[in-house]
Design a protein around this motif. Structure first.
Motif, PDB file in Angstrom:
ATOM      1  N   GLY A  86       1.106  -1.735   0.107  1.00 58.84           N
ATOM      2  CA  GLY A  86       0.215   0.103  -0.223  1.00 58.84           C
ATOM      3  C   GLY A  86       1.176   0.938  -0.118  1.00 58.84           C
ATOM      4  N   TYR A  87       1.871   1.635   0.916  1.00 57.47           N
ATOM      5  CA  TYR A  87       2.416   2.449   0.679  1.00 57.47           C
ATOM      6  C   TYR A  87       2.757   2.987  -0.680  1.00 57.47           C
ATOM      7  N   GLY A  88       4.256   1.547  -1.294  1.00 52.94           N
ATOM      8  CA  GLY A  88       4.535   1.757  -2.486  1.00 52.94           C
ATOM      9  C   GLY A  88       3.022   2.270  -3.516  1.00 52.94           C
ATOM     10  N   LEU A  89       2.279   2.135  -3.766  1.00 53.39           N
ATOM     11  CA  LEU A  89       1.139   2.311  -4.476  1.00 53.39           C
ATOM     12  C   LEU A  89       0.806   3.816  -4.308  1.00 53.39           C
ATOM     13  N   ILE A  90       0.873   4.286  -3.257  1.00 58.71           N
ATOM     14  CA  ILE A  90       0.989   5.646  -2.545  1.00 58.71           C
ATOM     15  C   ILE A  90       1.438   6.719  -3.424  1.00 58.71           C
ATOM     16  N   LEU A  91       2.205   6.053  -2.789  1.00 60.33           N
ATOM     17  CA  LEU A  91       3.605   6.847  -3.253  1.00 60.33           C
ATOM     18  C   LEU A  91       4.056   6.665  -5.204  1.00 60.33           C
ATOM     19  N   SER A  92       3.864   5.419  -5.153  1.00 63.25           N
ATOM     20  CA  SER A  92       3.404   5.570  -6.633  1.00 63.25           C
ATOM     21  C   SER A  92       2.501   6.265  -7.921  1.00 63.25           C
ATOM     22  N   ALA A  93       1.533   6.676  -7.133  1.00 66.28           N
ATOM     23  CA  ALA A  93       0.420   7.924  -7.660  1.00 66.28           C
ATOM     24  C   ALA A  93       0.330   9.156  -7.264  1.00 66.28           C
ATOM     25  N   LEU A  94       1.746   9.685  -5.553  1.00 69.80           N
ATOM     26  CA  LEU A  94       2.039  11.021  -6.245  1.00 69.80           C
ATOM     27  C   LEU A  94       3.233  11.256  -7.104  1.00 69.80           C
ATOM     28  N   VAL A  95       3.933  10.671  -6.815  1.00 74.29           N
ATOM     29  CA  VAL A  95       4.818  10.023  -8.212  1.00 74.29           C
ATOM     30  C   VAL A  95       4.524  10.518  -9.318  1.00 74.29           C
ATOM     31  N   PHE A  96       4.259   9.862  -9.595  1.00 70.37           N
ATOM     32  CA  PHE A  96       3.192   9.489 -11.092  1.00 70.37           C
ATOM     33  C   PHE A  96       2.122  10.766 -11.328  1.00 70.37           C
ATOM     34  N   GLY A  97       1.487  10.969 -10.499  1.00 71.07           N
ATOM     35  CA  GLY A  97       0.638  12.283 -10.872  1.00 71.07           C
ATOM     36  C   GLY A  97       1.233  13.282 -10.500  1.00 71.07           C
ATOM     37  N   LEU A  98       2.409  13.677  -9.411  1.00 72.81           N
ATOM     38  CA  LEU A  98       3.063  15.253  -9.887  1.00 72.81           C
ATOM     39  C   LEU A  98       3.451  15.014 -11.390  1.00 72.81           C
ATOM     40  N   SER A  99       3.974  14.070 -12.445  1.00 71.04           N
ATOM     41  CA  SER A  99       4.283  14.488 -13.217  1.00 71.04           C
ATOM     42  C   SER A  99       3.640  14.005 -14.908  1.00 71.04           C
ATOM     43  N   VAL A 100       2.649  13.126 -14.774  1.00 69.68           N
ATOM     44  CA  VAL A 100       1.837  12.660 -16.222  1.00 69.68           C
ATOM     45  C   VAL A 100       1.269  13.377 -16.350  1.00 69.68           C
ATOM     46  N   PHE A 101       1.016  14.214 -16.879  1.00 66.39           N
ATOM     47  CA  PHE A 101      -0.228  15.384 -17.330  1.00 66.39           C
ATOM     48  C   PHE A 101       1.132  17.366 -17.653  1.00 66.39           C
ATOM     49  N   MET A 102       2.253  16.857 -17.174  1.00 65.91           N
ATOM     50  CA  MET A 102       3.257  17.603 -17.354  1.00 65.91           C
ATOM     51  C   MET A 102       3.910  17.734 -18.551  1.00 65.91           C
ATOM     52  N   PRO A 103       4.409  16.657 -19.364  1.00 63.83           N
ATOM     53  CA  PRO A 103       4.535  16.321 -20.605  1.00 63.83           C
ATOM     54  C   PRO A 103       3.875  17.311 -22.222  1.00 63.83           C
ATOM     55  N   PRO A 104       2.940  17.290 -21.919  1.00 62.03           N
ATOM     56  CA  PRO A 104       1.907  18.103 -23.097  1.00 62.03           C
ATOM     57  C   PRO A 104       2.448  19.619 -22.715  1.00 62.03           C
ATOM     58  N   THR A 105       2.447  19.887 -20.882  1.00 61.43           N
ATOM     59  CA  THR A 105       2.374  21.112 -21.179  1.00 61.43           C
ATOM     60  C   THR A 105       3.975  21.572 -21.547  1.00 61.43           C
ATOM     61  N   ALA A 106       5.254  20.763 -20.938  1.00 58.35           N
ATOM     62  CA  ALA A 106       6.348  21.596 -21.629  1.00 58.35           C
ATOM     63  C   ALA A 106       6.703  21.495 -23.080  1.00 58.35           C
ATOM     64  N   VAL A 107       5.690  19.894 -23.596  1.00 62.15           N
ATOM     65  CA  VAL A 107       5.922  20.165 -24.969  1.00 62.15           C
ATOM     66  C   VAL A 107       5.555  21.597 -26.201  1.00 62.15           C
ATOM     67  N   THR A 108       4.300  21.755 -24.554  1.00 62.30           N
ATOM     68  CA  THR A 108       3.418  22.879 -25.881  1.00 62.30           C
ATOM     69  C   THR A 108       4.296  24.387 -25.400  1.00 62.30           C
ATOM     70  N   SER A 109       4.932  24.280 -23.791  1.00 58.87           N
ATOM     71  CA  SER A 109       5.755  25.641 -23.467  1.00 58.87           C
ATOM     72  C   SER A 109       6.906  25.892 -24.789  1.00 58.87           C
ATOM     73  N   PHE A 110       7.191  24.580 -24.509  1.00 51.24           N
ATOM     74  CA  PHE A 110       9.172  24.398 -25.910  1.00 51.24           C
ATOM     75  C   PHE A 110       8.561  25.467 -27.082  1.00 51.24           C
ATOM     76  N   VAL A 111       6.915  25.499 -27.693  1.00 51.53           N
ATOM     77  CA  VAL A 111       6.792  25.829 -28.622  1.00 51.53           C
ATOM     78  C   VAL A 111       6.576  26.735 -29.018  1.00 51.53           C
ATOM     79  N   ARG A 112       6.333  27.228 -27.501  1.00 53.38           N
ATOM     80  CA  ARG A 112       5.297  28.600 -27.095  1.00 53.38           C
ATOM     81  C   ARG A 112       6.588  29.340 -27.042  1.00 53.38           C
ATOM     82  N   GLN A 113       8.044  29.589 -26.717  1.00 49.83           N
ATOM     83  CA  GLN A 113       8.727  29.601 -26.503  1.00 49.83           C
ATOM     84  C   GLN A 113      10.287  29.979 -27.624  1.00 49.83           C
ATOM     85  N   ASN A 114       9.644  28.436 -28.873  1.00 53.69           N
ATOM     86  CA  ASN A 114      10.879  28.094 -29.812  1.00 53.69           C
ATOM     87  C   ASN A 114      10.207  28.381 -31.368  1.00 53.69           C
TER      88      ASN A 114
END
Length: 395
Positions: free
Chosen positions: A300-328
């Motif tokens: 259970g601890y591994g799952l909750i930590l997994s959800a925390l780390v995965f969640g803090l990152s998983v929706f950000m790649p589209p953000t990073a790409v859009t920000s990259f496009v906007r700046q370049n």
């Protein structure tokens, strides 16, 4: 393109972000929560289970390509509105028939219309706060992460308990409930898109992005699509195979959703500072760690930590790409370039679910697919790290 100086930009951003609840949280992530019940009730194997999300991704490919051409001839607001409403209707329809062909068609259409909504909404969000790099980066991040996280938290708080109380055969009502929730959100999201004024945009064919100079970013984003979708599709199936409780399933998905909502604030400084592939590389490393944690720490601890780390990152790649496009990239080419990235992402994303299902059926353990996905994501991080800014003088 879009030239927006609205009097209430944060309210408009909220409406756009809730569109992501429909296109991504309900359209893609909810399947992972409902899948264990569908698999049990309908007797599917892992390959069939993965195929339905692959069909969703194929629809996303078609929608991304359509957006690539439509974005020059139609306003992003109109594309966003049509895509959002149609996605909601198709989600509702998913609960009407258990036939695999019908389910395939519904998942395909959800992907197609979801891509129209997601890409056009990203272009609209990128037009906000253009005079402030930090506010613009935060707006883009909140668009991708805020609404998606809310939708996932809502699904996590309701669907596991409902399916446990009423049994796996109630999966159809789960989809109907998701569809109704999406339709309730639609009017606010459509209103938000209409509040952004449109300037004339070139009706010629989309320009070709400088692909050779963006190979690191393109490669990283493509491998993100291939890897992250395995966790999204199969983590609940893996939890059920490990006989984890409904309470833990609910807690895991709610932590995932709330972490996604918090992720824009975690990454906004990095996104505003770098015009290179560094943000995407760092984010993909987080997604990779989150994907592997349930297998490395199978409790259970591994799952909750997994959800925390995965969640803090998983929706950000589209953000990073859009920000990259906007700046370049020049503003008139934002829509075409973001659509190009989305097509590359969608093609790779289509291979992930069915590939993971095949691996799981061969080895008898879907956890093996999560480890493979983590390795793929780390390779993507290495690709992104090699990406340099396209404009001189940028970091």
């Amino acid at each position: 393109m879009t030239s927006a100086k609205p009097t209430n930009p944060w309210l408009i951003l909220l409406g756009l972000a809730l569109g992501v609840s429909i296109s991504n949280a309900f359209g893609r992530f909810a399947y992972g929560l409902i899948l264990p019940s569908m698999k049990s009730s309908l007797g599917w194997n892992l390959t069939q289970s993965g195929w339905l999300n692959t069909s969703n991704s194929i629809g996303y490919i078609v929608g991304s390509i359509l957006t690539l051409f439509l974005i020059r001839r139609n306003s992003p607001s109109r594309i966003f509105a049509i895509g959002t409403i149609a996605t909601a209707v198709c989600l509702l329809m998913t609960g009407f028939d258990e036939n695999l062909l019908f389910q395939t068609a519904c998942r395909f259409l959800v992907g197609l219309f979801g891509a129209l909504s997601f890409v056009a909404g990203g272009v609209l969000a990128a037009s906000l706060f253009q005079s402030s790099a930090r506010k613009n980066a935060l707006a883009i991040a909140l668009y991708f992460g805020g609404g998606g996280g809310f939708g996932i938290a809502l699904c996590g708080a309701t669907l596991p308990t409902m399916l446990d109380v009423f049994g796996p055969q109630s999966w159809d009502w789960a989809w109907i409930g998701v569809g109704i929730a999406a339709l309730v959100i639609c009017p606010f999201s459509v209103w938000a898109s209409t509040m952004l004024t449109e300037t004339k945009h070139d009706a010629a064919l989309p320009s070709i992005p400088p692909v050779r100079r963006m190979l690191g970013e393109v490669g990283g984003y493509a491998l993100f699509g291939l890897g992250y979708i395995v966790y999204v599709t199969f983590i609940s199936v893996w939890m059920k195979e490990q006989h984890f409780s409904v309470l833990l399933t609910t807690s895991t998905w709610m932590v995932l959703g709330f972490s996604i909502m918090a992720s824009p604030f975690v990454w906004r400084g990095v996104l505003a500072r770098f015009a290179s592939g560094t943000p995407l590389a760092l984010i993909l490393t987080g997604v990779a760690i989150g994907s592997a944690l349930p297998i490395l720490v199978p409790n259970g601890y591994g799952l909750i930590l997994s959800a925390l780390v995965f969640g803090l990152s998983v929706f950000m790649p589209p953000t990073a790409v859009t920000s990259f496009v906007r700046q370049n990239v020049d503003q008139q080419d934002w829509g075409a370039t973001v659509s190009f990235f989305t097509v590359m992402f969608a093609v790779s994303q289509a291979l992930g679910p069915i590939g993971a299902g095949i691996i799981g059926d061969i080895t008898g353990e879907i956890g093996d697919s999560l480890i493979v996905a983590s390795a793929v994501l780390l390779v993507g991080a290495l690709c992104a790290m090699m990406q340099k800014p396209l404009k001189l003088g940028m970091v």
